[in-house]
Scaffold this motif. Structure first.
Motif, short mmCIF file in Angstrom:
data_model
loop_
_atom_site.label_atom_id
_atom_site.label_comp_id
_atom_site.label_asym_id
_atom_site.label_seq_id
_atom_site.Cartn_x
_atom_site.Cartn_y
_atom_site.Cartn_z
N ARG A 158 0.83 -1.21 0.00
CA ARG A 158 0.00 0.00 0.00
C ARG A 158 0.86 1.26 0.00
O ARG A 158 0.57 2.22 -0.72
CB ARG A 158 -0.93 -0.01 1.22
CG ARG A 158 -1.86 1.19 1.34
CD ARG A 158 -2.65 1.15 2.63
NE ARG A 158 -1.78 1.05 3.78
CZ ARG A 158 -1.09 2.07 4.29
NH1 ARG A 158 -1.16 3.27 3.73
NH2 ARG A 158 -0.33 1.90 5.34
N ARG A 159 1.91 1.26 0.77
CA ARG A 159 2.80 2.43 0.80
C ARG A 159 3.56 2.57 -0.52
O ARG A 159 3.78 3.68 -1.01
CB ARG A 159 3.75 2.32 1.98
CG ARG A 159 3.06 2.48 3.33
CD ARG A 159 4.06 2.51 4.49
NE ARG A 159 4.67 1.22 4.73
CZ ARG A 159 4.20 0.31 5.58
NH1 ARG A 159 3.07 0.56 6.24
NH2 ARG A 159 4.82 -0.84 5.77
N ALA A 204 3.87 9.06 -3.79
CA ALA A 204 4.77 8.20 -3.02
C ALA A 204 6.22 8.57 -3.28
O ALA A 204 6.57 9.10 -4.34
CB ALA A 204 4.54 6.73 -3.40
N THR A 205 7.03 8.27 -2.27
CA THR A 205 8.48 8.35 -2.44
C THR A 205 9.09 7.01 -2.07
O THR A 205 8.54 6.27 -1.24
CB THR A 205 9.09 9.47 -1.59
OG1 THR A 205 10.47 9.61 -1.92
CG2 THR A 205 8.96 9.19 -0.09
N VAL A 226 13.91 8.90 3.73
CA VAL A 226 13.40 9.90 2.79
C VAL A 226 11.97 10.22 3.18
O VAL A 226 11.14 9.32 3.32
CB VAL A 226 13.45 9.39 1.34
CG1 VAL A 226 12.87 10.41 0.39
CG2 VAL A 226 14.87 9.04 0.95
N SER A 227 11.69 11.51 3.36
CA SER A 227 10.36 11.94 3.77
C SER A 227 9.83 12.95 2.77
O SER A 227 10.49 13.94 2.46
CB SER A 227 10.40 12.58 5.17
OG SER A 227 10.98 11.70 6.11
N LEU A 228 8.63 12.69 2.24
CA LEU A 228 7.97 13.61 1.32
C LEU A 228 6.92 14.38 2.09
O LEU A 228 6.02 13.80 2.70
CB LEU A 228 7.33 12.81 0.18
CG LEU A 228 6.55 13.62 -0.87
CD1 LEU A 228 7.48 14.59 -1.60
CD2 LEU A 228 5.86 12.68 -1.86
N GLN A 255 6.89 8.18 3.11
CA GLN A 255 8.19 8.03 3.76
C GLN A 255 8.77 6.66 3.41
O GLN A 255 8.02 5.68 3.28
CB GLN A 255 8.04 8.18 5.28
CG GLN A 255 9.33 8.44 6.02
CD GLN A 255 9.07 8.81 7.48
OE1 GLN A 255 8.24 8.20 8.15
NE2 GLN A 255 9.78 9.80 7.98
N ALA A 256 10.07 6.63 3.24
CA ALA A 256 10.75 5.37 2.91
C ALA A 256 12.08 5.32 3.62
O ALA A 256 12.68 6.34 3.97
CB ALA A 256 10.95 5.27 1.40
#
Length: 828
Positions: free
Chosen positions: A621-622, A628-629, A712-714, A724-725
């Protein structure tokens, strides 16, 4: 249309023994549900012992009901509707044979007004399929798959319940789709065809029908009316008399600057209502959506060479989703609410394409209505799989033509229909047996089916087989492939790029462990004849990603084995989707096998048999979210940071890149402004964002890694977190720590209405965080917490409620034990 769904009974008899329903005392009658199947009735009656395929298929099964209905009066038509009966069947009304067939996919309407007698008995007989499958049939098969019994190729029935490897049983037998009785008066529309197309910015609605006044009265001037977000528009239709009270009508309606239908990831799925008016009466002609569809960016795009690269309304759509499986495995006729829930689960996971595979069944009009409404594209296989079908047999060919025309009449005009596919794995089956590849295409899939699609004016892309294309149809670098390099074939993650996947019509099969199963997982899928199962596949990637011995972990700490097993399959699938979704990838889309389990256990499904999403669902889902990033490891080229904006609006925000040592200490951080076009992508190297070289991916190995977590945050323009990833250059934080060592804290507060808010912080990075608040369902699960930053997770009240205060806590893969949630009792 009133359903005949009450008062049904079912009884089994020896094959061929009865030509009419057995009398009381001659057979044991059990209560039955229609639509439904024998297996469903037996299960409801607590009779599981005869559910095996051989025992069910060795008997005739009679369904019967009684109902009150008078014969048709003057100017009235009474129609018995049969939407589907499995598989070799007869229908008797008041002792008269109404219809017989040899296909579970054949539907029809029958005028029975003259047969009704006030008090009526309707009986449906499903003849024993087992003895029929044992008879020799010609033409003989040129190849024999191991998927299921070979003579099934002569009968138009589903492989669900008849394929030991993935759908072992029970098989569907009975009136699995609605049986209805409709009384009609006034004006009726027959052979109604409605098609909507885009012409530049205008919508063009084309209508054909035969209208009949059942009382023979003259018909007025016919008009078509369209209403919806584009306003109300009307146009006169051309009418040609076909006799007393009957006219053939046709015409078109142009809607200037029409509002377009989009898959939900890329815009709004706008629908319009259509009605016909004639003789003072209005006839509902359904809903339409206006959209354009192309298999690639140019007219020269060749699907069998270049794969699918869907473009809707001129915009590229990375098609992601799953293979659909029946929501109700026993009855095959789920309620509208159950279908809506399942499709909304796919939508909420960021999916925009569902494939109805050739091993299954055609779905109901309600399913397709919901896909139109919810913006879910549909890949429709015709129900053929693996076999050498006897298309030279005149009776078989006629049955196929009836089946396909019915399917196309119901679905060809829908905006959600994107792909029509001839079959599942026929061309692959032929090629893998070393036979002439042309045998897999033949007149059925190469000529008849595409011709019927053209006849129906279906605005959908035709694919002869899944997989197909290239020198060998199963090679993923050309055409459409079923990709299981990462998955069943246990290839390293680098194969995701090395394989050069163009489009994956199936991919990434794993034994996804549900929360309801312990370490053993219950039933696990296995390919027929293989020495391994898909739990072995999962353990392979558990060893690869977590650097543990799965067998030893399962023996010494079964609870932890189950926790990491639930996570690892989703992590692998998310990595795959990130690789294929990036801007420079040759891949146009991928469909996970599959959305939902059909039996309890650790099946391929992202959702368990009870409808509960698994951990793998949340990882995907993420990864599939419209905004999305994510990151990809580019080796010596560093870490690439990707952002996708599928929305119709431009994205303006910021991207924050944070590097942590020991999963706690912030060693460097950079923030950059971001603008991404509608339906656009943004990609940048991590070290370009930082402004200098730092060996972010620890590729050069000049010494110990300077950071072990890359986050990494968008953020949107207000600073709210959109996506976020995290990437771990030196391995995952898998060693469990105490709550004090991790510094994990959780608090619950009311969020208004039926919601609550869970606020979480952690001093060190917390990985695989799983909140549990009885009575609530978290909107996110199995996520990570960035060190020192608060994360807010919305909770929705679960249906049925519960004791919200007891046993509320948070777990994580690198947490020993459970952290209690402060404020849980007060919130409850």
């Amino acid at each position: 249309m009133p359903a005949l769904d009450r008062g049904w009974e079912v009884a089994g008899t020896p094959p061929g023994a009865c030509q009419a329903p057995p009398a009381p005392g001659e057979a044991e009658w059990l209560p039955a549900t229609v639509p439904g199947t024998v297996a469903g009735a037996l299960a409801a009656a607590g009779r599981p012992e005869p559910v095996g395929e051989s025992r069910i298929d060795s008997r005739d099964w009679w369904f019967r009901t009684v109902f009150e209905a008078d014969p048709a009066s003057e100017g009235e038509e009474v129609v018995l509707g049969l939407d589907g009966i499995a598989t070799v069947w007869e229908v008797h009304l008041n002792g008269q044979l109404v219809r017989a067939g040899e296909s579970m996919f054949e539907a029809g309407e029958h005028d029975v007004g003259a047969l009704l007698a006030g008090h009526n008995e309707l009986a449906v007989c499903c003849r024993a399929l087992g003895p029929l499958l044992e008879r020799p049939r010609r033409p003989r098969a040129r190849w024999r798959p191991r998927l299921a019994a070979g003579n099934l190729r002569f009968y138009r029935t589903s492989l669900h319940g008849r394929a030991p490897g993935f759908a072992p049983g029970p098989p569907p037998i009975g009136p699995w789709r609605p049986v209805t009785l409709e009384r009609r008066r006034g004006v009726v529309a027959r052979a109604l065809v409605v098609r909507s197309v885009l012409d530049g910015g205008n919508g063009v609605l084309r209508v054909e029908a035969r209208l009949e006044a059942l009382d023979g009265a003259p018909l007025g001037d016919p008009v078509v009316e369209l209403s919806g977000p584009s306003g109300t528009h009307r146009a006169d239709l051309e009418a040609v008399s076909e006799g007393e009270g009957r006219v053939a009508v046709r015409g078109e309606l142009v809607v200037p600057e029409v509002a377009r239908w989009w898959p939900h990831t890329h815009g709004e799925p706008v629908m319009h209502r259509v009605r016909l008016a004639c003789g003072g009466e209005h006839i509902d002609a359904g809903r339409v959506g206006f959209r354009s569809l192309a298999p690639g960016p140019t007219s020269a795009h060749d699907v069998e060479a270049d794969g699918l690269d869907l473009h809707v309304n001129g915009a590229r759509v990375f098609a992601r989703g799953a293979v659909w499986t029946p929501v109700d495995a026993l009855g095959l006729a789920p309620s509208e609410s159950a279908l809506r829930t399942a499709i909304e689960q796919a939508r909420d996971a960021g999916m925009n394409l569902l494939r109805l595979p050739g091993t299954g069944v055609y779905e109901s009009p309600v399913f397709h209505d919901l896909c139109d409404e919810l913006g879910m594209l549909v890949w429709q296989d015709f129900m053929f799989a693996n076999f050498d079908y006897p298309i030279a047999d005149d009776g078989f060919r006629a049955a196929v033509e009836r089946e396909v025309r019915q399917v196309l009449h119901a679905g060809a005009g829908r905006p959600s229909l994107a792909v029509l596919c001839g079959n599942s794995e026929v061309e692959q089956q032929v090629a893998m047996l070393g036979l002439d590849p042309d045998m897999g295409r033949g007149p059925l899939f190469g000529e008849l089916l595409p011709a019927l699609g053209a006849e129906a004016r279906a605005d959908a892309i035709y694919v002869p087989s899944a997989p197909c294309g290239g020198d060998l149809p199963f090679r993923p670098s050309a055409g459409v492939a079923n990709y299981f390099g990462v998955g069943g074939y246990r290839r390293p993650l680098s194969d995701l790029r090395l394989a050069r996947v163009r489009f994956a019509s199936e991919c990434l099969a794993f034994a996804n462990l549900p929360d309801a199963s312990g370490p053993g997982g219950g039933a696990v899928p296995r390919d027929v004849g293989s020495s391994w199962d898909f739990e072995d596949v999962r353990d392979h990637y558990l060893r690869l990603l977590y650097d543990v011995d799965p067998a030893e972990l399962r023996r010494t700490d079964p609870e932890r084995y189950a926790a990491v097993s639930r996570s690892v399959t989703g992590e692998v699938m998310a990595e795959a989707m990130g690789e294929w979704r990036r801007r420079d990838s040759p891949c146009g889309g991928a469909l996970v096998l599959c959305l939902r389990d059909v039996i309890p256990g650790a099946g391929w499904g992202l959702v368990d048999v009870g409808g509960v999403p698994k951990v793998a669902y949340h990882h995907l889902r993420r990864a599939l979210a419209p905004v999305a990033t994510w990151t990809t490891d580019e080796g010596l080229d560093g870490i690439a940071v990707h952002v996708a904006n599928d929305r119709v609006e431009a994205l303006h925000g910021r991207l924050r890149l944070s590097l942590y040592r020991d999963f706690e200490q912030l060693v460097e951080e950079a923030v950059c402004d971001l603008a991404v076009d509608p339906h656009g992508y943004w990609t940048e190297d991590a070290e370009s964002i930082l402004g200098h070289f730092r060996d972010v991916g620890w590729a050069y190995r000049f010494g110990p890694p300077a950071q072990d977590a890359v986050v990494v945050s968008l953020l949107d323009s207000s600073g709210a977190l959109l996506s976020q990833a995290v990437r771990f250059p030196a391995g995952r934080p898998s060693t469990p720590l105490s709550a004090a060592e991790l510094g994990l804290e959780a608090g619950l507060s009311p969020g208004g209405g039926s919601e609550a808010e869970l606020r979480l912080t952690s001093r060190r990075l917390a990985y695989g965080v799983r909140p549990s608040v009885p009575g609530f369902v978290a909107r996110d699960d199995a996520f990570f917490l960035e060190p020192g930053r608060e994360r807010v997770v919305r909770l929705d009240r679960a249906p049925g409620g519960g004791d919200h205060g007891r046993d509320a806590g948070v777990k994580a893969l690198n947490l020993a034990g459970t952290v209690p949630i402060e404020g849980a009792m007060a919130s409850a």
